[in-house]
Design an enzyme around this catalytic site. Structure first.
Site, PDB file in Angstrom:
ATOM      1  N   GLY A  45       0.821  -1.206   0.000  1.00 29.47           N
ATOM      2  CA  GLY A  45       0.000   0.000   0.000  1.00 29.47           C
ATOM      3  C   GLY A  45       0.850   1.249   0.000  1.00 29.47           C
ATOM      4  N   ASN A  46       0.221   2.383   0.214  1.00 30.84           N
ATOM      5  CA  ASN A  46       0.962   3.647   0.261  1.00 30.84           C
ATOM      6  C   ASN A  46       0.294   4.576   1.260  1.00 30.84           C
ATOM      7  OD1 ASN A  46      -0.988   5.506  -1.238  1.00 30.84           O
ATOM      8  ND2 ASN A  46      -0.750   3.819  -2.695  1.00 30.84           N
ATOM      9  N   ARG A  47       0.876   5.744   1.456  1.00 31.68           N
ATOM     10  CA  ARG A  47       0.472   6.635   2.541  1.00 31.68           C
ATOM     11  C   ARG A  47      -0.676   7.584   2.193  1.00 31.68           C
ATOM     12  NH1 ARG A  47       4.088   7.104   6.726  1.00 31.68           N
ATOM     13  NH2 ARG A  47       6.096   6.066   6.406  1.00 31.68           N
ATOM     14  N   SER A  48      -1.281   7.452   1.033  1.00 34.19           N
ATOM     15  CA  SER A  48      -2.330   8.410   0.678  1.00 34.19           C
ATOM     16  C   SER A  48      -3.561   8.253   1.563  1.00 34.19           C
ATOM     17  CB  SER A  48      -2.725   8.213  -0.791  1.00 34.19           C
ATOM     18  OG  SER A  48      -3.744   9.122  -1.114  1.00 34.19           O
ATOM     19  N   ALA A  95      -3.397   7.633  -5.361  1.00 32.36           N
ATOM     20  CA  ALA A  95      -2.042   7.083  -5.464  1.00 32.36           C
ATOM     21  C   ALA A  95      -2.199   5.621  -5.895  1.00 32.36           C
ATOM     22  CB  ALA A  95      -1.334   7.186  -4.130  1.00 32.36           C
TER      23      ALA A  95
END
Ligand code: CTP
Ligand code: CA
Length: 237
Positions: free
Chosen positions: A33-36, A100
């Site tokens: 995943g990512n931090r968005s 993102a």
């Protein structure tokens, strides 16, 4: 700041906004995943609805309240987001890709949880670490530009998360990306662990294809940044 009163600049327009960050499953309990957080995408939806647009928000793994008057469609992976965008874009006057999107996903999904110890206890493999093979996800934004053809609807807006590096600063990376993607506007975001992601304020530079003019917005609330993005979109509409 005080939330602005409803206006009609986007009345009769249908807009699609992706928000949040995709998750690419590894096994039933893990993902890449990512931090968005989705806050900027939600602010874009809030402001568009307030300006009278019909708004569909494709929300990837967000945990934010649905903005008033906005249709929220939950998605999780890049492939799910792509399918949802392709359907929604057919009816849209504007598509904003604020999500993102993971550039890669695991090549194989493990149906059962991957265990820490694989192989016989005490054997050489027992303490080894697995390698997760990745494959590329489709570039949803580039696909939208390609299938739209020249100069036609919808207006397409990309976002770029840049840190700057030895190849160039944030704006230089942004200009390269705009040329590469061919979308109408690129909203360039400075990112870092404590910058942008999950924060309520944002600083962006709005670049327009074929123009050297840059609109700087912020540091300001994500709603004020959203208002600047819609102002730029309205100029094109
Ligand atoms: N995007 C997309 N599909 C992807 C990756 C990105 O539609 N598979 C969109 C994002 O939603 C954003 C824009 O493309 O609007 C730019 O994303 P970004 O990650 O900054 O660009 P990339 O082309 O993936 O370049 P890189 O990650 O190498 O900087
Ligand atoms: Ca990327």
């Amino acid at each position: 700041p005080e939330v602005s009163a409803p206006t009609r600049e986007l009345a009769g327009r249908t807009v699609v906004i992706s928000a949040g960050g995709t998750r690419e499953p590894i096994d039933p309990v893990r993902f890449l995943g990512n931090r968005s957080s989705g806050k900027q995408g939600y602010a874009l939806a809030t402001v568009a609805a307030r300006r009278g647009a019909t708004v569909t928000l494709l929300a990837a793994n967000t945990s934010l309240p649905a903005p008033a008057g906005v249709t929220v469609v939950p998605v999780s992976t890049a492939l799910e987001l792509q399918a949802a965008v392709e359907v929604a874009a057919k009816e849209a006057d504007v598509v904003v890709m604020a999500a993102a999107v993971a550039d890669f996903r695991p090549a194989h999904y493990a149906d059962a949880k991957i265990k820490k110890t694989f192989g016989e206890p005490g054997s050489p493999e027992a303490d080894a670490a697995p390698t997760i093979e990745l494959v590329r996800n489709p570039d949803i934004l580039a696909g939208l530009v390609e299938s739209r053809g020249v100069g036609a609807s919808p207006v397409i807006v990309g976002f770029a998360a840049e840190t700057g590096d030895e190849q160039g600063d944030v704006l230089a990376h942004g200009r390269d990306k705009l040329a590469r993607k061919g979308c109408d506007l690129l909203v360039v975001n400075e990112v870092g662990v404590d910058k942008t992601f999950g924060q309520d304020d944002n600083t962006v530079h709005i670049l327009r294809l074929g123009s050297s003019h840059v609109v700087d917005a912020g540091p300001a609330s994500k709603e004020l940044v959203a208002a600047a993005v819609w102002d730029a979109v309205q100029e094109i509409l």
